[in-house]
Design a protein around this motif. Structure first.
Motif, PDB file in Angstrom:
ATOM      1  N   ASN A   1      71.274  55.402  40.933  1.00  0.00           N
ATOM      2  CA  ASN A   1      71.995  54.221  41.417  1.00  0.00           C
ATOM      3  C   ASN A   1      71.991  53.770  42.618  1.00  0.00           C
ATOM      4  N   ASP A   2      71.361  54.367  43.483  1.00  0.00           N
ATOM      5  CA  ASP A   2      71.118  53.894  44.801  1.00  0.00           C
ATOM      6  C   ASP A   2      69.676  53.664  45.314  1.00  0.00           C
ATOM      7  N   PHE A   3      69.303  52.419  45.131  1.00  0.00           N
ATOM      8  CA  PHE A   3      67.907  52.041  45.416  1.00  0.00           C
ATOM      9  C   PHE A   3      67.520  50.731  45.756  1.00  0.00           C
ATOM     10  N   LYS A   4      66.509  50.505  46.696  1.00  0.00           N
ATOM     11  CA  LYS A   4      66.207  49.161  46.999  1.00  0.00           C
ATOM     12  C   LYS A   4      64.739  48.727  46.875  1.00  0.00           C
ATOM     13  N   ALA A   5      64.431  47.514  46.594  1.00  0.00           N
ATOM     14  CA  ALA A   5      63.175  47.189  46.138  1.00  0.00           C
ATOM     15  C   ALA A   5      62.876  45.932  46.886  1.00  0.00           C
ATOM     16  N   THR A   6      61.653  45.665  47.441  1.00  0.00           N
ATOM     17  CA  THR A   6      61.470  44.480  48.226  1.00  0.00           C
ATOM     18  C   THR A   6      59.950  43.947  47.700  1.00  0.00           C
ATOM     19  N   LEU A   7      59.781  42.670  47.301  1.00  0.00           N
ATOM     20  CA  LEU A   7      58.344  42.052  46.809  1.00  0.00           C
ATOM     21  C   LEU A   7      58.212  41.079  47.958  1.00  0.00           C
ATOM     22  N   VAL A   8      56.841  41.145  48.712  1.00  0.00           N
ATOM     23  CA  VAL A   8      56.483  39.957  49.516  1.00  0.00           C
ATOM     24  C   VAL A   8      55.294  39.566  48.895  1.00  0.00           C
ATOM     25  N   ALA A   9      55.104  38.224  48.782  1.00  0.00           N
ATOM     26  CA  ALA A   9      54.130  37.523  48.077  1.00  0.00           C
ATOM     27  C   ALA A   9      53.837  36.167  48.636  1.00  0.00           C
ATOM     28  N   GLY A  10      52.509  35.843  48.835  1.00  0.00           N
ATOM     29  CA  GLY A  10      52.072  34.514  49.837  1.00  0.00           C
ATOM     30  C   GLY A  10      51.448  33.566  48.566  1.00  0.00           C
ATOM     31  N   LYS A  11      51.020  34.103  47.546  1.00  0.00           N
ATOM     32  CA  LYS A  11      50.473  33.648  46.306  1.00  0.00           C
ATOM     33  C   LYS A  11      51.106  33.180  45.190  1.00  0.00           C
ATOM     34  N   PRO A  12      51.208  32.580  44.364  1.00  0.00           N
ATOM     35  CA  PRO A  12      51.795  32.423  42.963  1.00  0.00           C
ATOM     36  C   PRO A  12      51.361  33.252  42.073  1.00  0.00           C
ATOM     37  N   ASP A  13      50.095  33.885  42.227  1.00  0.00           N
ATOM     38  CA  ASP A  13      49.622  34.875  41.194  1.00  0.00           C
ATOM     39  C   ASP A  13      49.596  36.256  41.492  1.00  0.00           C
ATOM     40  N   LEU A  14      50.407  36.452  42.639  1.00  0.00           N
ATOM     41  CA  LEU A  14      50.740  37.796  43.157  1.00  0.00           C
ATOM     42  C   LEU A  14      49.524  38.631  43.586  1.00  0.00           C
ATOM     43  N   SER A  15      48.293  38.008  43.843  1.00  0.00           N
ATOM     44  CA  SER A  15      47.230  38.770  44.110  1.00  0.00           C
ATOM     45  C   SER A  15      47.362  39.286  45.593  1.00  0.00           C
ATOM     46  N   ASP A  16      48.298  38.927  46.399  1.00  0.00           N
ATOM     47  CA  ASP A  16      48.490  39.328  47.605  1.00  0.00           C
ATOM     48  C   ASP A  16      49.649  40.038  47.732  1.00  0.00           C
ATOM     49  N   ALA A  17      50.300  40.291  46.668  1.00  0.00           N
ATOM     50  CA  ALA A  17      51.606  40.736  46.802  1.00  0.00           C
ATOM     51  C   ALA A  17      51.836  42.347  47.279  1.00  0.00           C
ATOM     52  N   THR A  18      52.924  42.720  47.937  1.00  0.00           N
ATOM     53  CA  THR A  18      52.943  44.101  48.088  1.00  0.00           C
ATOM     54  C   THR A  18      54.630  44.376  47.696  1.00  0.00           C
ATOM     55  N   ILE A  19      54.680  45.429  47.019  1.00  0.00           N
ATOM     56  CA  ILE A  19      56.092  45.832  46.523  1.00  0.00           C
ATOM     57  C   ILE A  19      56.536  47.458  46.980  1.00  0.00           C
ATOM     58  N   GLU A  20      57.551  47.337  47.752  1.00  0.00           N
ATOM     59  CA  GLU A  20      58.237  48.558  48.325  1.00  0.00           C
ATOM     60  C   GLU A  20      59.500  49.040  47.572  1.00  0.00           C
TER      61      GLU A  20
END
Length: 224
Positions: A83-102
């Motif tokens: 019940n207690d969690f956090k997620a972040t997505l960082v992306a500079g490109k629309p295709d998510l090819s450079d994305a990172t998820i934590e």
């Protein structure tokens, strides 16, 4: 010049505008090319800055969930949530090819709707919440795998053990949230991990509790 004046004084009047006009044209062209180069450089700089600067999307806790499912005695599924969690997505490109998820989740927030079972899962027999209060995931690559589908690879830290995991990421869609006007994207992550890989519940072997634990996370991410 003096000879031209002596022959025909009107000729100098005719020649001077031509000479000035040619010089002016040359200067104008030079200024045009210089201006064009400056504009091109500014456009390239802007595009590069936009590409290199990732956009941060944070999970909306009220509309996101992190679930897990195990099979009990080989005949029924038992599910729970963190019940207690956090997620972040960082992306500079629309295709998510450079994305990172934590993602980070608190073990103390585990909820299977049965208090005694929750306490057992948080004990040394399973997740050992006092010694390992959090679990963490960080992506290492995201690759297209079909329409709105991606292969999500990353490292999962669970029960003090870090292992590579392969998951599937589904992109649901993006809208503007009418409540706060923020862009909101929907994602779903699914996959399976092994209890043995993380030394969890080694005294409780299958078929009592399945080794395979299915993961399902649904999230709404808002653009910061």
């Amino acid at each position: 010049m003096s000879g031209l004046i002596g022959i025909n004084s009107d000729r100098i009047v005719l020649l001077l505008p031509v000479v000035i006009s040619s010089q002016t044209l040359h200067i104008t062209r030079s200024l045009y090319h210089m201006k064009k180069s400056i504009i091109t450089a500014l456009v390239l700089f802007t595009l590069t800055a936009f590409t290199l600067t990732g956009k941060t999307w944070k999970s909306d806790q009220a509309h996101s969930q992190l679930m897990f499912t195990a099979t009990h005695m080989g005949i029924s599924d038992v599910s729970g949530t963190f019940n207690d969690f956090k997620a972040t997505l960082v992306a500079g490109k629309p295709d998510l090819s450079d994305a990172t998820i934590e993602m980070t989740a608190k073990v103390a927030s585990i909820d299977t709707r049965v208090e005694k079972r929750d306490e057992h899962l948080k004990s040394e027999d399973f997740l050992d919440e006092k010694k390992f209060p959090e679990l963490n995931f960080k992506s290492t690559s995201i690759k297209p795998a079909g329409k709105n589908t991606f292969k999500l690879n990353g490292k999962l830290l669970l029960h003090g053990v870090t292992k590579p995991v392969a998951l599937t990421l589904f992109y649901i869609g993006t809208i503007k949230n009418p409540m706060n006007e923020k862009l909101t994207a929907g994602y779903r992550v699914t996959g399976t991990i092994s209890r043995k890989d993380f030394n969890i519940g080694v005294k409780f072997q299958a078929p009592l509790i399945s080794d395979a634990i299915r993961i399902k996370a649904d999230g709404e991410f808002q653009l910061e």
